[in-house]
Design a protein around this motif. Sequence first.
Motif, mmCIF file in Angstrom:
data_model
loop_
_atom_site.group_PDB
_atom_site.id
_atom_site.type_symbol
_atom_site.label_atom_id
_atom_site.label_comp_id
_atom_site.label_asym_id
_atom_site.label_seq_id
_atom_site.Cartn_x
_atom_site.Cartn_y
_atom_site.Cartn_z
ATOM 1 N N SER A 91 0.852 -1.193 0.000
ATOM 2 C CA SER A 91 0.000 0.000 0.000
ATOM 3 C C SER A 91 0.882 1.235 0.000
ATOM 4 O O SER A 91 2.069 1.162 0.295
ATOM 5 C CB SER A 91 -0.896 0.004 1.238
ATOM 6 N N SER A 92 0.284 2.374 -0.324
ATOM 7 C CA SER A 92 1.094 3.598 -0.364
ATOM 8 C C SER A 92 1.678 3.913 1.010
ATOM 9 O O SER A 92 2.809 4.359 1.117
ATOM 10 C CB SER A 92 0.277 4.768 -0.887
ATOM 11 N N GLU A 93 0.935 3.696 2.070
ATOM 12 C CA GLU A 93 1.457 3.799 3.436
ATOM 13 C C GLU A 93 1.116 2.480 4.116
ATOM 14 O O GLU A 93 0.076 2.329 4.743
ATOM 15 C CB GLU A 93 0.822 4.974 4.170
ATOM 16 N N HIS A 94 1.997 1.507 3.993
ATOM 17 C CA HIS A 94 1.709 0.123 4.360
ATOM 18 C C HIS A 94 1.878 -0.149 5.854
ATOM 19 O O HIS A 94 0.991 -0.709 6.491
ATOM 20 C CB HIS A 94 2.622 -0.803 3.543
ATOM 21 N N ALA A 95 3.038 0.228 6.401
ATOM 22 C CA ALA A 95 3.327 -0.082 7.802
ATOM 23 C C ALA A 95 4.166 1.029 8.412
ATOM 24 O O ALA A 95 4.763 1.834 7.699
ATOM 25 C CB ALA A 95 4.052 -1.419 7.919
ATOM 26 N N ARG A 96 4.206 1.029 9.742
ATOM 27 C CA ARG A 96 5.003 2.032 10.450
ATOM 28 C C ARG A 96 5.699 1.355 11.629
ATOM 29 O O ARG A 96 5.100 0.564 12.344
ATOM 30 C CB ARG A 96 4.119 3.163 10.953
ATOM 31 N N ILE A 97 6.972 1.700 11.800
ATOM 32 C CA ILE A 97 7.736 1.257 12.960
ATOM 33 C C ILE A 97 7.941 2.499 13.824
ATOM 34 O O ILE A 97 8.384 3.530 13.332
ATOM 35 C CB ILE A 97 9.092 0.664 12.554
ATOM 36 N N ALA A 98 7.610 2.389 15.109
ATOM 37 C CA ALA A 98 7.708 3.554 15.992
ATOM 38 C C ALA A 98 8.320 3.150 17.320
ATOM 39 O O ALA A 98 8.080 2.056 17.834
ATOM 40 C CB ALA A 98 6.341 4.168 16.212
ATOM 41 N N LEU A 99 9.120 4.052 17.864
ATOM 42 C CA LEU A 99 9.711 3.878 19.189
ATOM 43 C C LEU A 99 8.803 4.585 20.184
ATOM 44 O O LEU A 99 8.653 5.801 20.142
ATOM 45 C CB LEU A 99 11.123 4.473 19.221
ATOM 46 N N LYS A 100 8.172 3.811 21.083
ATOM 47 C CA LYS A 100 7.263 4.358 22.084
ATOM 48 C C LYS A 100 7.673 3.848 23.457
ATOM 49 O O LYS A 100 7.696 2.633 23.684
ATOM 50 C CB LYS A 100 5.821 3.933 21.810
ATOM 51 N N ASP A 101 8.017 4.756 24.341
ATOM 52 C CA ASP A 101 8.396 4.419 25.719
ATOM 53 C C ASP A 101 9.507 3.373 25.773
ATOM 54 O O ASP A 101 9.452 2.435 26.566
ATOM 55 C CB ASP A 101 7.174 3.939 26.509
ATOM 56 N N GLY A 102 10.493 3.511 24.896
ATOM 57 C CA GLY A 102 11.640 2.606 24.901
ATOM 58 C C GLY A 102 11.387 1.261 24.251
ATOM 59 O O GLY A 102 12.241 0.380 24.274
ATOM 60 N N GLN A 103 10.227 1.058 23.660
ATOM 61 C CA GLN A 103 9.857 -0.209 23.032
ATOM 62 C C GLN A 103 9.558 0.039 21.557
ATOM 63 O O GLN A 103 8.927 1.036 21.212
ATOM 64 C CB GLN A 103 8.610 -0.776 23.723
#
Length: 147
Positions: A91-103
Amino acid sequence: MSLDVLLFILRVLAGLVLLAILGTLFIMIWRDYRYATRQMMATRTTYGKLVALAQLDGSYAQTGEAYPLLPITTIGRSATNTVVVPDTFASSEHARIALKDGQWWLEDRASRNGTLLNEEPITGSTIITDGDIIGIGSYSYRIELLR
């Protein structure tokens, strides 16, 4: 007190008020500039990388491509993503990796064909760790975190 002295005192007071306003404005702009600089530097800090993989005879081999892992890394077909996947199944915006609270979290962005984590489909957000393999369409990426 003569009118000339009174006007002089009012001019001096008006000048001091003007200087106070300008000084306050300068301090506010300076703080905003420092905050924006810190934010920009934080987004440039890499926390690892995503290594592109090719599947050969049931095992993975590195293709030589690597992408920086930022606090928010987007993956998809659109050129605005951090990692552009040239696959019609992405997809045009398929997935997201994010750093949240050290995880670290992997989130499928309601893609039509889904996102795989270690060859298992995910829904919503899932915690990811070093060495996990993300699959999008026919492309795979291994997460390599800095320690």
